[in-house]
Design a protein around this motif. Structure first.
Motif, mmCIF file in Angstrom:
data_model
loop_
_atom_site.group_PDB
_atom_site.id
_atom_site.type_symbol
_atom_site.label_atom_id
_atom_site.label_comp_id
_atom_site.label_asym_id
_atom_site.label_seq_id
_atom_site.Cartn_x
_atom_site.Cartn_y
_atom_site.Cartn_z
ATOM 1 N N TYR A 141 0.831 -1.196 0.000
ATOM 2 C CA TYR A 141 0.000 0.000 0.000
ATOM 3 C C TYR A 141 0.871 1.253 0.000
ATOM 4 N N ARG A 142 0.317 2.330 -0.533
ATOM 5 C CA ARG A 142 0.905 3.665 -0.456
ATOM 6 C C ARG A 142 0.002 4.457 0.486
ATOM 7 N N TYR A 143 0.620 5.094 1.467
ATOM 8 C CA TYR A 143 -0.142 5.845 2.461
ATOM 9 C C TYR A 143 -0.125 7.338 2.138
ATOM 10 N N ALA A 144 -1.195 8.021 2.541
ATOM 11 C CA ALA A 144 -1.261 9.475 2.405
ATOM 12 C C ALA A 144 -0.150 10.087 3.263
ATOM 13 N N PRO A 145 0.298 11.302 2.955
ATOM 14 C CA PRO A 145 1.378 11.926 3.736
ATOM 15 C C PRO A 145 1.102 11.988 5.246
ATOM 16 N N ASP A 146 -0.178 12.059 5.624
ATOM 17 C CA ASP A 146 -0.504 12.101 7.058
ATOM 18 C C ASP A 146 -0.877 10.715 7.598
ATOM 19 N N TYR A 147 -0.730 9.679 6.779
ATOM 20 C CA TYR A 147 -1.003 8.283 7.128
ATOM 21 C C TYR A 147 -2.464 8.015 7.484
ATOM 22 N N SER A 148 -3.365 8.889 7.072
ATOM 23 C CA SER A 148 -4.782 8.722 7.412
ATOM 24 C C SER A 148 -5.521 7.794 6.451
ATOM 25 N N SER A 149 -4.961 7.543 5.295
ATOM 26 C CA SER A 149 -5.600 6.651 4.331
ATOM 27 C C SER A 149 -4.529 5.940 3.509
ATOM 28 N N ARG A 150 -4.953 4.892 2.811
ATOM 29 C CA ARG A 150 -4.010 4.132 1.996
ATOM 30 C C ARG A 150 -4.668 3.706 0.686
ATOM 31 N N GLN A 151 -3.845 3.502 -0.314
ATOM 32 C CA GLN A 151 -4.275 3.025 -1.625
ATOM 33 C C GLN A 151 -3.346 1.896 -2.046
ATOM 34 N N PRO A 152 -3.848 0.891 -2.756
ATOM 35 C CA PRO A 152 -2.963 -0.167 -3.261
ATOM 36 C C PRO A 152 -1.949 0.412 -4.251
ATOM 37 N N ILE A 153 -0.741 -0.108 -4.213
ATOM 38 C CA ILE A 153 0.263 0.233 -5.227
ATOM 39 C C ILE A 153 0.054 -0.767 -6.357
ATOM 40 N N VAL A 154 -0.549 -0.297 -7.435
ATOM 41 C CA VAL A 154 -0.949 -1.146 -8.546
ATOM 42 C C VAL A 154 0.109 -1.072 -9.643
ATOM 43 N N PRO A 155 0.523 -2.201 -10.205
ATOM 44 C CA PRO A 155 1.480 -2.167 -11.313
ATOM 45 C C PRO A 155 0.929 -1.348 -12.485
ATOM 46 N N THR A 156 1.822 -0.715 -13.222
ATOM 47 C CA THR A 156 1.384 0.114 -14.344
ATOM 48 C C THR A 156 0.828 -0.711 -15.486
ATOM 49 N N SER A 157 1.239 -1.948 -15.606
ATOM 50 C CA SER A 157 0.747 -2.810 -16.676
ATOM 51 C C SER A 157 0.068 -4.023 -16.055
ATOM 52 N N GLN A 158 -1.234 -4.132 -16.262
ATOM 53 C CA GLN A 158 -1.964 -5.279 -15.715
ATOM 54 C C GLN A 158 -1.768 -6.540 -16.550
ATOM 55 N N ARG A 159 -1.492 -6.355 -17.838
ATOM 56 C CA ARG A 159 -1.284 -7.492 -18.740
ATOM 57 C C ARG A 159 0.064 -7.336 -19.420
ATOM 58 N N SER A 160 0.654 -8.473 -19.764
ATOM 59 C CA SER A 160 1.903 -8.469 -20.532
ATOM 60 C C SER A 160 1.710 -9.324 -21.767
ATOM 61 N N PHE A 161 2.229 -8.846 -22.893
ATOM 62 C CA PHE A 161 2.160 -9.568 -24.156
ATOM 63 C C PHE A 161 3.584 -9.894 -24.597
ATOM 64 N N TYR A 162 3.790 -11.110 -25.065
ATOM 65 C CA TYR A 162 5.103 -11.534 -25.542
ATOM 66 C C TYR A 162 4.935 -12.161 -26.918
ATOM 67 N N VAL A 163 5.873 -11.855 -27.789
ATOM 68 C CA VAL A 163 5.960 -12.503 -29.102
ATOM 69 C C VAL A 163 7.416 -12.805 -29.312
ATOM 70 N N GLU A 164 7.731 -14.041 -29.735
ATOM 71 C CA GLU A 164 9.128 -14.447 -29.883
ATOM 72 C C GLU A 164 9.259 -15.398 -31.064
ATOM 73 N N ALA A 165 10.380 -15.313 -31.722
ATOM 74 C CA ALA A 165 10.737 -16.261 -32.764
ATOM 75 C C ALA A 165 12.181 -16.697 -32.509
ATOM 76 N N THR A 166 12.419 -17.992 -32.465
ATOM 77 C CA THR A 166 13.731 -18.532 -32.191
ATOM 78 C C THR A 166 14.102 -19.539 -33.289
ATOM 79 N N PHE A 167 15.323 -19.425 -33.785
ATOM 80 C CA PHE A 167 15.807 -20.364 -34.791
ATOM 81 C C PHE A 167 16.941 -21.177 -34.183
ATOM 82 N N THR A 168 16.885 -22.509 -34.309
ATOM 83 C CA THR A 168 17.957 -23.382 -33.805
ATOM 84 C C THR A 168 18.411 -24.325 -34.916
ATOM 85 N N ARG A 169 19.671 -24.718 -34.867
ATOM 86 C CA ARG A 169 20.220 -25.669 -35.840
ATOM 87 C C ARG A 169 20.590 -26.939 -35.145
#
Length: 169
Positions: A141-169
């Protein structure tokens, strides 16, 4: 506990764990921060249960899709219950050590892969989306400067997308 079931059309794995832990000391970085109760209390790592379910479905021609669901009880949290005014400003007053628990963690991940023969080697094409349902999971949680209330610290990205191509011999 771990279960596994494999057929020609489906591979399912399902590990789960249960934990009960108590402690009578605090880590070095927490010494002096909390008033310690008599006896023992929950340590920071005490997450009483977690479960994971992963299913892989081979579709043929080198293509497979995978779905994974994870969930766990929220980790222990020590709340700030007030503030004291000092010469340096406001200082937090902590409640009982690890007396609260953060909300349950949960996410659904989806992926697809394609193995393609390429000359003397092979190429693997892979794509995934993590936390496909966009569940808001947080760990503090992140607290207000006077500690009277709090809010969740939420990640900036709720979803992650990945795309990959790999070549092996």
């Amino acid at each position: 506990l771990s279960v596994k079931r494999r057929t020609s059309r489906l591979d399912v794995r399902g590990p789960a764990s249960w934990l009960g832990a108590r402690r009578r000391w605090t880590p070095a970085d927490q010494r002096g921060r909390y008033e310690l109760p008599d006896g023992d209390w929950r340590p920071d790592f005490e997450i009483p249960w977690s479960a994971n379910l992963v299913a892989t479905v081979p579709l043929g021609a080198g293509v497979a899709i995978v779905g994974g669901w994870r969930t766990a009880a929220g980790r222990p949290h020590t709340p700030i219950v007030g503030a004291l005014r000092t010469s340096d400003g406001l200082t937090p007053v902590f409640g009982a050590i690890n007396s609260e628990r953060l909300p349950r963690y949960e996410r659904l991940d989806l992926a697809a892969s394609w193995l393609v023969p390429a000359g003397a080697g092979a190429m693997v094409l892979f794509a995934s989306i993590d936390n496909a349902l966009g569940r808001v999971n947080f760990f503090d949680y992140r607290y207000a400067p006077d500690y009277s209330s709090r809010q969740p610290i939420v990640p900036t990205s709720q979803r992650s997308f990945y795309v990959e191509a790999t070549f092996t011999r």
